[in-house]
Each structure stands twice: as structure tokens, then as C-alpha cells.
Design a protein around this motif. Structure first.
Motif, PDB file in Angstrom:
ATOM      1  N   ASN A  74       4.373  10.113  -9.534  1.00 57.48           N
ATOM      2  CA  ASN A  74       3.838  10.276 -10.893  1.00 57.48           C
ATOM      3  C   ASN A  74       3.018  11.543 -11.016  1.00 57.48           C
ATOM      4  OD1 ASN A  74       4.916   8.028 -12.249  1.00 57.48           O
ATOM      5  ND2 ASN A  74       3.357   6.667 -11.394  1.00 57.48           N
ATOM      6  N   GLU A  75       2.244  11.836  -9.986  1.00 58.22           N
ATOM      7  CA  GLU A  75       1.423  13.046 -10.000  1.00 58.22           C
ATOM      8  C   GLU A  75       2.290  14.291 -10.030  1.00 58.22           C
ATOM      9  OE1 GLU A  75      -1.944  15.405 -10.080  1.00 58.22           O
ATOM     10  OE2 GLU A  75      -1.793  13.222 -10.309  1.00 58.22           O
ATOM     11  N   LYS A  78       4.131  14.596 -13.624  1.00 58.23           N
ATOM     12  CA  LYS A  78       3.353  14.400 -14.867  1.00 58.23           C
ATOM     13  C   LYS A  78       3.589  15.509 -15.896  1.00 58.23           C
ATOM     14  CE  LYS A  78      -0.900  16.495 -13.074  1.00 58.23           C
ATOM     15  NZ  LYS A  78      -2.339  16.250 -12.809  1.00 58.23           N
ATOM     16  N   GLU A  98       2.392   1.783  -3.475  1.00 55.71           N
ATOM     17  CA  GLU A  98       1.402   2.277  -4.442  1.00 55.71           C
ATOM     18  C   GLU A  98       1.131   3.762  -4.227  1.00 55.71           C
ATOM     19  OE1 GLU A  98      -1.765  -0.419  -3.658  1.00 55.71           O
ATOM     20  OE2 GLU A  98      -1.188  -1.816  -5.245  1.00 55.71           O
ATOM     21  N   GLN A  99       0.988   4.160  -2.946  1.00 55.20           N
ATOM     22  CA  GLN A  99       0.739   5.572  -2.651  1.00 55.20           C
ATOM     23  C   GLN A  99       1.929   6.435  -3.028  1.00 55.20           C
ATOM     24  OE1 GLN A  99      -0.295   5.750   1.488  1.00 55.20           O
ATOM     25  NE2 GLN A  99      -2.128   4.478   1.248  1.00 55.20           N
ATOM     26  N   LYS A 134       5.474   0.435 -10.308  1.00 53.17           N
ATOM     27  CA  LYS A 134       4.017   0.445 -10.125  1.00 53.17           C
ATOM     28  C   LYS A 134       3.405  -0.914 -10.453  1.00 53.17           C
ATOM     29  CE  LYS A 134      -0.147   2.937 -11.548  1.00 53.17           C
ATOM     30  NZ  LYS A 134      -0.684   4.026 -12.411  1.00 53.17           N
ATOM     31  N   GLU A 173       0.830  -1.208   0.000  1.00 53.81           N
ATOM     32  CA  GLU A 173       0.000   0.000   0.000  1.00 53.81           C
ATOM     33  C   GLU A 173       0.865   1.258   0.000  1.00 53.81           C
ATOM     34  OE1 GLU A 173      -0.513  -2.650   1.895  1.00 53.81           O
ATOM     35  OE2 GLU A 173      -2.315  -3.350   0.834  1.00 53.81           O
ATOM     36  N   GLY A 231       2.284   6.748  -6.770  1.00 51.27           N
ATOM     37  CA  GLY A 231       1.211   7.624  -7.258  1.00 51.27           C
ATOM     38  C   GLY A 231       1.547   9.095  -7.031  1.00 51.27           C
ATOM     39  N   ARG A 232       2.096   9.440  -5.869  1.00 50.50           N
ATOM     40  CA  ARG A 232       2.467  10.834  -5.580  1.00 50.50           C
ATOM     41  C   ARG A 232       3.600  11.295  -6.495  1.00 50.50           C
ATOM     42  NH1 ARG A 232       2.712  10.263   1.007  1.00 50.50           N
ATOM     43  NH2 ARG A 232       0.453  10.112   1.379  1.00 50.50           N
TER      44      ARG A 232
END
Length: 512
Positions: free
Chosen positions: A216-217, A220, A209-210, A236, A206, A213-214
Motif C-alpha cells: 500500500n505504501e 499510494k 500485515e507487514q 488487510k 504479522e 502495508g509495504r
């Protein structure tokens, strides 16, 4: 002189189609003193309520559990361990046919009874047989001899999972994630502010994944190295899956250093019976037994290859089986530890358990070595040591440490005041600083008691008797009965299997 004609050979008639007036009785074909009769008579006296409770009502009739218990017991006594060979024996061997009452259970029925019906309850049956031996005056629960041996598991030798490798792989993912996070902070410092995870060392699926995600955000809309994008995509897709896999492996390991994929309860251990002769690790179990007069009184299966960590549990199970503890226990140096000595003292058991350095202490070169910590004078009143040249070594610190089993030890550290210019410094120690010695006073006290006991006349007698009692038992089972590799998988089933071989050993010895 007239020569005599050579006599002609005579043969008994053999007609396999000859009919008998009455069919032969199996009872008449088995000698009165045959061991199979001992198996029959002893197991007829055993109460089977715990096994009966595992049967559900309704449906068709089942084979009686007493018959299903006798067949594998005599099988293990006769070196027949395979359920398929047992199935063949109840159709072709008069001893098995007599025990089974001419019934013919198939291998599935026999194996299901051994693997499932006896699981968790067989020790009660075993204890009842030991109590029958006690009534016959063949065994005593007072003096026992304890030892262990390794049994190879029914598992592939090369399907190993190493705990160190799992931890290293998890740590590597955490390090790579931290590198990606640091890169993202350098490229997009504003977007990454106040989002940093508390720790990358203890990552799970978990958290990964978090974090990805942060990252990649934040990246971007940024110009990012192509390799970083590829690494983020790889992480990922794969890292959460791998971390869940590592979590499951760590759950199965449960503190062990390894396990086998084909038998997750088996741990890789070094064994004396090595088919390749190179001392390689093989999946197995540590089988512990306590004996009296070469009869097995108690047995246990353990994951740990170290005998030291099995002793307290094994002796505790003895009390659960018989409602009493032995008055004296003899074991070799593999069981010598402060925890085990404290266990024996607390339960008022007279222990004859050597510690690893016991035999070395008896040698002249050890006793005459004035520099060895064991030979330095210790003042209990002043709590100090005296070095070989008469200098006091005061206690400078004290700390506590835990063993692998969780047992807490108190360690005292003593330091010499000044070793500079000492004429025997080179013989005394190699340190550049003043000499320091760490002492475990609790262990020293236990060793002094055990040393005095082991060197007494009774101690010498017990030490001589131990290998002739418990090691001879292992020799009979592993060499004469060829029982070196298990047939069942899983700790609970393995416990039943070693119980059957222990019961068979006792019955065979009783018959002899």
C-alpha cells in the motif's frame, strides 16, 4: 350327571396404604448373590487417597467419594450412563438406594465427580481392582490379548475441521499475497526494492500485515487497477484474522487430519456402527484394551484411528500400572509394523502379532509365484538378490525414511543388470527400465521371526484364543451393554468413562 360349578378366581389382597410394624430393610430385599453386593464389597477394599486429595478443606460436608464411586460404577454395569438417570435411580431403585445408603446426590454432583474428581486418577482405582482379581486367581498379567475399537464421540457429526483444508487455505493466501507483491514490483519497482519477504509459503498474520502495508505504501501515489485496490483492502481486513484462526486450528489439530468443533479432542474416523450405512466418517476415539480371560487389564484412549500407532504407548502404560510388562502379547495384523516388533524385542516380550500379508503368504498362489520379492533368493553375505532367470540384482542405493510416528527405517534398493530381451520380463515387471526392488531388511528379519512363531503350535493356539478373549469383550460391551457412543467430551473425561465401563465389565464377570 350333575354339572360342577366353575371355580371362582381368588386374588391376593393389595393395600398400598397398609402399614408395617417395622419398616422393611433394603438389605433384606437384595438377594445374597446379586451383583450389586460384589460392587459393594470390592470397592470397599479400594484405597481412595488420590481421589481424596482432590477435595479442599472447609465449607459444608461433601458426599463421600466411595459412595459417589459405587453409584456410577453400578450404573455402567446396569446400562445406566446418564447422570440424570443415576439421580433418579438413587431415589427409586433399591440397588442404587442401598449402595448410596439412602443418600440422594443430584445429577450435578454425580457428573462433577465423574468428570472432575476421577479425571487423572481413576486408572489407579482400576489397577487396584485388577490386583484384587489377581489375588482371587481370576486374572494373570503374563499373557495378554490386545485389540482396539472405535467409539463415537459426544459431538455433532457435521462440525468438522479438516487439516488439509486449513493448510490449503493458508497456502492460497500466500499465493494471492505473492501475486499482489509481483504486481506491486511491476508498478513500483523502485519503492519495492529490497523489501521482499523471505518466503510467502509460511505466512502468518504479522507477515501479511507487514507485506500489505509495504504494498500500500509503494502504490499510494501510483495508478493502480481498481480490483487490486479492492483485493488489498480485503486482504488487510480479512487475511490476518483468517491466519490467526488457521493457527489456532493447527494448534488443536496437533498433527491430526481432523477434529470436531464440539469436541476438539475427537478425530473423524470410519466406524463399523454406521447409522446411515454408507461408511461415513464420524467423530470418535480409538479405544485400546488388553485382556486376560475376558477381564480388561489395561485400557487407553487415542486420537489416531490406526492401531499400529497406539501399540507402544499402550503396552508402556501397562508397565506403569503394574510395574511389570506381560511376558506374551497377542494382537491382530493391525499392529504389525517394524516399530512394534522392535519394541517387543527390546523389552523381551514374546509377541504373536501378525503382519498384514501373513495370511496371504500362506496361500499356494503366493508361495508358487517366482516373481514376488518375498520369493527371490537373497544372499546375505554378498548383499544381492537373484531374479527368476538367475540374474544377480546388485544393491544400487540405500536411504532412510521416517514413519508417521517418527520411527526410522533403512531401505535398500536392488536393480537388475539387464532386463532387455528377458523371456519372462512381461511376467516379472511392467517397468520400461531394469527391475528395481526396495527391501527393508529390518522388517524382513522381524517378519521371519514372527512367521515362525505364529505357525508354531503355541502360536496357533494363541491366535485362536485372541478373538474369543478380547473381541468377545468388545462384543459384550458394545452389543449387550449398548455402549457405542460416549457421554463425556474431551480426552481426559472420555478416559474416565471408558474406565468406568471397563471396571463395570470386570465386576460383572467376577460376579458371574
Amino acid at each position: 350327571m350333575k354339572r360342577r360349578k366353575p371355580s371362582q378366581p381368588k386374588f391376593k389382597e393389595n393395600d398400598p396404604h397398609q402399614l408395617s410394624l417395622l419398616p422393611p430393610s433394603l438389605e433384606g430385599l437384595i438377594p445374597e448373590n446379586h451383583v450389586v453386593r460384589v460392587v459393594q464389597s470390592v470397592l470397599d477394599k479400594v484405597k481412595l487417597e488420590s481421589i481424596m486429595a482432590k477435595y479442599k478443606g472447609g465449607g459444608t460436608s461433601s458426599y463421600h467419594p466411595r459412595m459417589l464411586l459405587k453409584v456410577p460404577t453400578y450404573g455402567y454395569l446396569s446400562n445406566v450412563y446418564s447422570s440424570r438417570k443415576l439421580e433418579d435411580a438413587v431415589s427409586s431403585n433399591i440397588h442404587f438406594m442401598w449402595l448410596a445408603g439412602m443418600q440422594r446426590p443430584d445429577h450435578n454432583t454425580l457428573n462433577r465427580f465423574r468428570s472432575e474428581r476421577l479425571k487423572g486418577v481413576f486408572k489407579e482405582v482400576f489397577a487396584q481392582v485388577v490386583q484384587l482379581l489377581m489375588e482371587e486367581g481370576l486374572v494373570s498379567l503374563e499373557k495378554v490379548f490386545t485389540d482396539g475399537t472405535k467409539l463415537e464421540a459426544s459431538a455433532n457429526r457435521y462440525t468438522f475441521v479438516w487439516g488439509k483444508s486449513v493448510r490449503r487455505s493458508r497456502k492460497r493466501i500466500g499465493e494471492q499475497l505473492e501475486e499482489l507483491w509481483a504486481y506491486a514490483e511491476g508498478v513500483a519497482a523502485e519503492e519495492m526494492r529490497d523489501n521482499r519477504p523471505s518466503a510467502f509459503e509460511e505466512v502468518d498474520a504479522e507477515k501479511v500485515e507487514q507485506a500489505i502495508g509495504r504494498i500500500n505504501e509503494a502504490l499510494k501515489d501510483k495508478k493502480v487497477d481498481k480490483k487490486v485496490r479492492q483485493k488489498l483492502a480485503h486482504g488487510k481486513k480479512n487475511w490476518p484474522v483468517k491466519l490467526r484462526e488457521y493457527g489456532e486450528k493447527e494448534r488443536i489439530l496437533d498433527g491430526r487430519n481432523s477434529y470436531s468443533k464440539t469436541d476438539p479432542d475427537a478425530t473423524f474416523m470410519r466406524m463399523k456402527e454406521d447409522h446411515m450405512g454408507n461408511g461415513q466418517l464420524k467423530p470418535g476415539y480409538n479405544w485400546q484394551v488388553s485382556t486376560s480371560g475376558q477381564y480388561i487389564l489395561n485400557y487407553g484412549i487415542y486420537h489416531s484411528p490406526t492401531d499400529t500407532l497406539t501399540f507402544c504407548d499402550h503396552i508402556g502404560e501397562f508397565e506403569q500400572l503394574y510395574g511389570q510388562l506381560p511376558t506374551a502379547v497377542t494382537a491382530d495384523a493391525g499392529y504389525g509394523s517394524q516399530e512394534n516388533y522392535a519394541f517387543l524385542e527390546e523389552r523381551e516380550i514374546e509377541g504373536y502379532v501378525k503382519y498384514p500379508s501373513f495370511h496371504r503368504e500362506q496361500k499356494k498362489n503366493h508361495r508358487s509365484n517366482p516373481f514376488h520379492p518375498d520369493n527371490l533368493f537373497y544372499s546375505e553375505a554378498g548383499d544381492f538378490l537373484v531374479c527368476p532367470v538367475g540374474q544377480r540384482m546388485e544393491r544400487c542405493s540405500r536411504y532412510k525414511r521416517q514413519t508417521k510416528s517418527g520411527f526410522e527405517q533403512a531401505i535398500s534398493v536392488y536393480r537388475a543388470r539387464n532386463c532387455e530381451g528377458c523371456p519372462v520380463r512381461g511376467q516379472c515387471h511392467k517397468s520400461k527400465e531394469n527391475r528395481e526392488i526396495s527391501l527393508n531388511h529390518g522388517l524382513r528379519r522381524h517378519k521371519a521371526i514372527m512367521r515362525q512363531r505364529l505357525l508354531s503350535d503355541k502360536g496357533v493356539e494363541m491366535r485362536k484364543q485372541r478373538p474369543a478373549d478380547v473381541e468377545a469383550t468388545f462384543g459384550n460391551i458394545k452389543h449387550n451393554k449398548k455402549f457405542r457412543r460416549l457421554s463425556l467430551r474431551g480426552k481426559d473425561k472420555v478416559l474416565v468413562e471408558v474406565g468406568l465401563i471397563a471396571l463395570a465389565h470386570n465386576l460383572a464377570k467376577m460376579a458371574n
